[in-house]
Motif scaffolding. Structure first.
Motif, PDB file in Angstrom:
ATOM      1  N   PHE A 342     -13.707   8.025  -7.895  1.00 57.53           N
ATOM      2  CA  PHE A 342     -12.469   8.647  -7.406  1.00 57.53           C
ATOM      3  C   PHE A 342     -11.894   7.866  -6.232  1.00 57.53           C
ATOM      4  CE2 PHE A 342     -10.006  11.600  -4.838  1.00 57.53           C
ATOM      5  CZ  PHE A 342      -9.276  12.305  -5.786  1.00 57.53           C
ATOM      6  N   ARG A 343     -12.745   7.570  -5.245  1.00 55.24           N
ATOM      7  CA  ARG A 343     -12.259   6.865  -4.059  1.00 55.24           C
ATOM      8  C   ARG A 343     -11.811   5.446  -4.395  1.00 55.24           C
ATOM      9  NH1 ARG A 343     -10.976  10.958  -0.888  1.00 55.24           N
ATOM     10  NH2 ARG A 343     -12.757  12.303  -0.415  1.00 55.24           N
ATOM     11  N   ALA A 344     -12.545   4.785  -5.280  1.00 54.24           N
ATOM     12  CA  ALA A 344     -12.179   3.415  -5.634  1.00 54.24           C
ATOM     13  C   ALA A 344     -10.834   3.378  -6.347  1.00 54.24           C
ATOM     14  CB  ALA A 344     -13.265   2.788  -6.510  1.00 54.24           C
ATOM     15  N   VAL A 345     -10.631   4.274  -7.313  1.00 63.16           N
ATOM     16  CA  VAL A 345      -9.350   4.319  -8.026  1.00 63.16           C
ATOM     17  C   VAL A 345      -8.234   4.739  -7.084  1.00 63.16           C
ATOM     18  CG1 VAL A 345      -8.074   5.459  -9.886  1.00 63.16           C
ATOM     19  CG2 VAL A 345     -10.436   4.749 -10.261  1.00 63.16           C
ATOM     20  N   GLN A 346      -8.529   5.700  -6.191  1.00 56.29           N
ATOM     21  CA  GLN A 346      -7.510   6.168  -5.246  1.00 56.29           C
ATOM     22  C   GLN A 346      -7.050   5.040  -4.323  1.00 56.29           C
ATOM     23  OE1 GLN A 346      -8.913   9.050  -2.425  1.00 56.29           O
ATOM     24  NE2 GLN A 346      -6.938   9.318  -1.437  1.00 56.29           N
ATOM     25  N   ARG A 347      -7.985   4.326  -3.727  1.00 52.56           N
ATOM     26  CA  ARG A 347      -7.630   3.321  -2.733  1.00 52.56           C
ATOM     27  C   ARG A 347      -7.143   2.021  -3.353  1.00 52.56           C
ATOM     28  NH1 ARG A 347     -13.158   4.316   0.792  1.00 52.56           N
ATOM     29  NH2 ARG A 347     -12.678   6.446   1.442  1.00 52.56           N
ATOM     30  N   ALA A 348      -7.739   1.641  -4.476  1.00 51.64           N
ATOM     31  CA  ALA A 348      -7.415   0.335  -5.056  1.00 51.64           C
ATOM     32  C   ALA A 348      -6.216   0.373  -5.987  1.00 51.64           C
ATOM     33  CB  ALA A 348      -8.628  -0.208  -5.810  1.00 51.64           C
ATOM     34  N   ILE A 349      -6.036   1.472  -6.703  1.00 49.62           N
ATOM     35  CA  ILE A 349      -5.011   1.515  -7.748  1.00 49.62           C
ATOM     36  C   ILE A 349      -3.924   2.533  -7.432  1.00 49.62           C
ATOM     37  CG2 ILE A 349      -4.615   2.022 -10.190  1.00 49.62           C
ATOM     38  CD1 ILE A 349      -7.419   0.943 -10.751  1.00 49.62           C
ATOM     39  N   GLN A 350      -4.331   3.778  -7.163  1.00 49.21           N
ATOM     40  CA  GLN A 350      -3.334   4.834  -6.972  1.00 49.21           C
ATOM     41  C   GLN A 350      -2.506   4.630  -5.714  1.00 49.21           C
ATOM     42  OE1 GLN A 350      -3.759   7.355  -4.414  1.00 49.21           O
ATOM     43  NE2 GLN A 350      -1.881   8.444  -4.941  1.00 49.21           N
ATOM     44  N   ARG A 351      -3.138   4.287  -4.576  1.00 50.32           N
ATOM     45  CA  ARG A 351      -2.381   4.174  -3.324  1.00 50.32           C
ATOM     46  C   ARG A 351      -1.333   3.059  -3.399  1.00 50.32           C
ATOM     47  NH1 ARG A 351      -2.804   6.061   2.116  1.00 50.32           N
ATOM     48  NH2 ARG A 351      -0.689   5.749   2.909  1.00 50.32           N
ATOM     49  N   PRO A 352      -1.678   1.848  -3.834  1.00 48.91           N
ATOM     50  CA  PRO A 352      -0.612   0.834  -3.962  1.00 48.91           C
ATOM     51  C   PRO A 352       0.496   1.252  -4.916  1.00 48.91           C
ATOM     52  CG  PRO A 352      -2.767  -0.216  -4.005  1.00 48.91           C
ATOM     53  CD  PRO A 352      -2.999   1.264  -4.098  1.00 48.91           C
ATOM     54  N   ALA A 353       0.128   1.894  -6.040  1.00 53.80           N
ATOM     55  CA  ALA A 353       1.146   2.338  -7.000  1.00 53.80           C
ATOM     56  C   ALA A 353       2.032   3.414  -6.397  1.00 53.80           C
ATOM     57  CB  ALA A 353       0.477   2.858  -8.267  1.00 53.80           C
ATOM     58  N   ARG A 354       1.437   4.349  -5.660  1.00 54.22           N
ATOM     59  CA  ARG A 354       2.223   5.425  -5.042  1.00 54.22           C
ATOM     60  C   ARG A 354       3.183   4.865  -3.998  1.00 54.22           C
ATOM     61  NH1 ARG A 354       0.929   9.406  -0.847  1.00 54.22           N
ATOM     62  NH2 ARG A 354      -1.178   8.570  -0.716  1.00 54.22           N
ATOM     63  N   GLU A 355       2.760   3.830  -3.288  1.00 53.25           N
ATOM     64  CA  GLU A 355       3.638   3.270  -2.261  1.00 53.25           C
ATOM     65  C   GLU A 355       4.842   2.546  -2.863  1.00 53.25           C
ATOM     66  OE1 GLU A 355       3.375   4.171   0.681  1.00 53.25           O
ATOM     67  OE2 GLU A 355       1.371   5.049   0.528  1.00 53.25           O
ATOM     68  N   THR A 356       4.724   2.051  -4.100  1.00 51.65           N
ATOM     69  CA  THR A 356       5.888   1.412  -4.732  1.00 51.65           C
ATOM     70  C   THR A 356       6.993   2.425  -5.016  1.00 51.65           C
ATOM     71  OG1 THR A 356       5.124   1.692  -7.028  1.00 51.65           O
ATOM     72  CG2 THR A 356       4.391  -0.294  -5.850  1.00 51.65           C
ATOM     73  N   LEU A 357       6.655   3.710  -5.058  1.00 52.35           N
ATOM     74  CA  LEU A 357       7.673   4.729  -5.314  1.00 52.35           C
ATOM     75  C   LEU A 357       8.739   4.737  -4.218  1.00 52.35           C
ATOM     76  CD1 LEU A 357       5.397   7.716  -6.452  1.00 52.35           C
ATOM     77  CD2 LEU A 357       6.743   6.196  -7.918  1.00 52.35           C
ATOM     78  N   TYR A 358       8.350   4.319  -3.011  1.00 53.06           N
ATOM     79  CA  TYR A 358       9.296   4.336  -1.893  1.00 53.06           C
ATOM     80  C   TYR A 358      10.166   3.083  -1.833  1.00 53.06           C
ATOM     81  CZ  TYR A 358       6.664   8.309  -0.039  1.00 53.06           C
ATOM     82  OH  TYR A 358       6.063   9.529   0.113  1.00 53.06           O
ATOM     83  N   THR A 359       9.905   2.089  -2.677  1.00 52.82           N
ATOM     84  CA  THR A 359      10.716   0.869  -2.624  1.00 52.82           C
ATOM     85  C   THR A 359      12.123   1.091  -3.168  1.00 52.82           C
ATOM     86  OG1 THR A 359       9.885   0.133  -4.789  1.00 52.82           O
ATOM     87  CG2 THR A 359       8.675  -0.609  -2.830  1.00 52.82           C
TER      88      THR A 359
END
Length: 448
Positions: A342-359
């Protein structure tokens, strides 16, 4: 070398320096945080697990109070100045805690520890939020898909380096000195932010051909403007921002379920502090190694090839499968595997993807609305998760009860991820040309 960078890391030669500076920026931020996290956990737990649930409420309340103050900074100061002011505030707070611990060590008790727990939680949210807000402002959507995973590697390295440095310094110099070291890393983070801003692309000449994937040019002396409450209002006026807020709430609830499940299961093993520390350390090591591999080699390729919507779905699916497995097996080994995944997917994949939503939103929303979502809204999800988990425990429902709530919620979460990805693509075609900046230029498109 350029071909290898593009093949393995999705980095072009002209982007390399900016990516390195952004990675160093995040390294300094996470080092500053992880130096202090063990002290936060130890001080916060002095009042017991039930007290931690109410500390979540206190953190949410404080973030609501701080948001308008941050909004004032964003409205009245240029970008680099309000970023510097934010980091300076928390650095000065750390120095204040240092002198309190050194001059009056006898006052350090349960209440003081709980104050530090809440303060650190707010500190954690704001310094990471400001970092990712700058990334969304500095890089385009196309760049974010390729580069945010790689930039996050710097943060993971800081998350590994921080605890190691804390273990090296705490015994010979004492715990208070860690606060000064953390302050120094915040200062280095500000220096990296300024250096990164110096790499900002220049505004294109009139009549020049525009690159649709180029990051927007920004005047560093320009003030974003608007009101202190603009970010709060924008969230409730925009379906897209409301969707991001809902995604953040569910993420916080899931993470809180897992957090308290870990506390309960490890506490049930006995009162041996050394054994508990060993278990937590093993989880952290496995998580950080998996995160580092995913960030460096996989995250950028996933977003570029599968799209943001599919990438955002991976964490909800991981949560659903993990809670099902935990309810069926209910062992410490299952917990370690689930939390590491969970933490690995959250930090490595989900967080960068979620931050692109603000671009694809306005500059004002990148800082003000994002601040509201990533601090108060997220902590609101923490409060909901903590209270629901506590209620299920008091009802004697255990892991099966948590799974019965978490799995359906994860399916809703996955559906929301699909909608956000598609909504983001719909906003891309309505972005203004790259040379435009200032408040409100993209807000109309983002709020449809």
């Amino acid at each position: 070398m350029t071909d290898r960078l593009k093949q393995y890391f999705n980095v072009r030669r002209d982007e390399l320096l900016s990516v390195i500076l952004a990675g160093l920026f995040f390294f300094c931020v996470l080092t500053a945080l992880m130096l202090l996290r063990p002290a936060r956990e130890a001080l916060g737990l002095q009042g017991g697990i039930e007290a931690v649930r109410w500390l979540f409420v206190g953190t949410a309340f404080i973030t609501l109070l701080v948001n308008p103050l941050f909004g004032v900074l964003v409205s009245r100061l240029p970008r680099l100045y309000f970023i510097t002011a934010t980091y300076a505030f928390f650095g000065l707070s750390l120095i204040g805690f240092y002198f309190l611990m050194v001059a009056t060590p006898d006052v350090i008790g349960v209440t003081t520890g709980q104050v530090f727990y809440v303060w650190f939680s707010v500190f954690n949210l704001f310094v990471t939020m400001v970092f990712w807000a700058l990334m969304a402002d500095r890089f385009s959507l196309e760049q974010g898909k390729r580069l945010f995973g790689m930039i996050a590697v710097g943060g993971t390295c800081g998350a590994i380096f921080g605890p190691w440095l804390a273990s090296l310094l705490a015994e010979p110099f004492g715990t208070p000195v860690l606060l000064l070291v953390s302050t120094a890393f915040l200062g280095l983070a500000v220096a990296m932010a300024w250096a990164l801003a110096m790499q900002q692309p220049e505004k294109p000449q009139p009549g020049a051909e525009l690159d649709p994937d180029a990051p927007p040019a920004v005047d560093e002396h320009a003030v974003i403007g608007g009101s202190a409450w603009a970010g709060f209002k924008a969230v409730f006026q925009s379906r897209y921002l409301m969707g991001i807020a809902a995604y953040a709430v569910i993420l916080a609830i899931m993470a809180t379920f897992l957090y308290f499940t870990r506390l309960q299961m490890v506490a049930a093993l006995g009162d041996d502090m050394d054994y508990r520390t060993t278990i937590f350390a093993r989880i952290d090591v496995i998580t950080q190694v998996a995160t580092l591999i995913l960030q460096a080699f996989i995250a950028g390729h996933l977003m570029r090839r599968l799209g943001v919507h599919i990438t955002l779905m991976l964490l909800p699916l991981t949560a659903a499968l993990g809670f099902i497995g935990l309810a069926l097996v209910a062992s410490l080994a299952a917990l370690i595997i689930f939390e590491a995944c969970f933490r690995a997917v959250q930090r490595a994949i989900q967080r960068p993807a979620r931050e692109t939503l603000y671009t694809v939103v306005s500059r004002e929303d990148k800082y003000k609305s994002k601040a509201f979502i990533d601090t108060f809204v997220y902590r609101g999800g923490d409060v909901v998760g903590a209270q629901v988990e506590g209620l299920l425990g008091r009802l004697g429902m255990g892991l099966a009860g948590i799974a019965s709530v978490a799995v359906p919620l994860a399916l809703v979460w996955a559906g929301l991820a699909l909608w956000l990805g598609r909504a983001q693509q719909g906003l891309v075609g309505r972005l203004p040309v790259p040379q435009q900046d200032g408040p409100g230029k993209m807000a109309a498109a983002a709020r449809r």
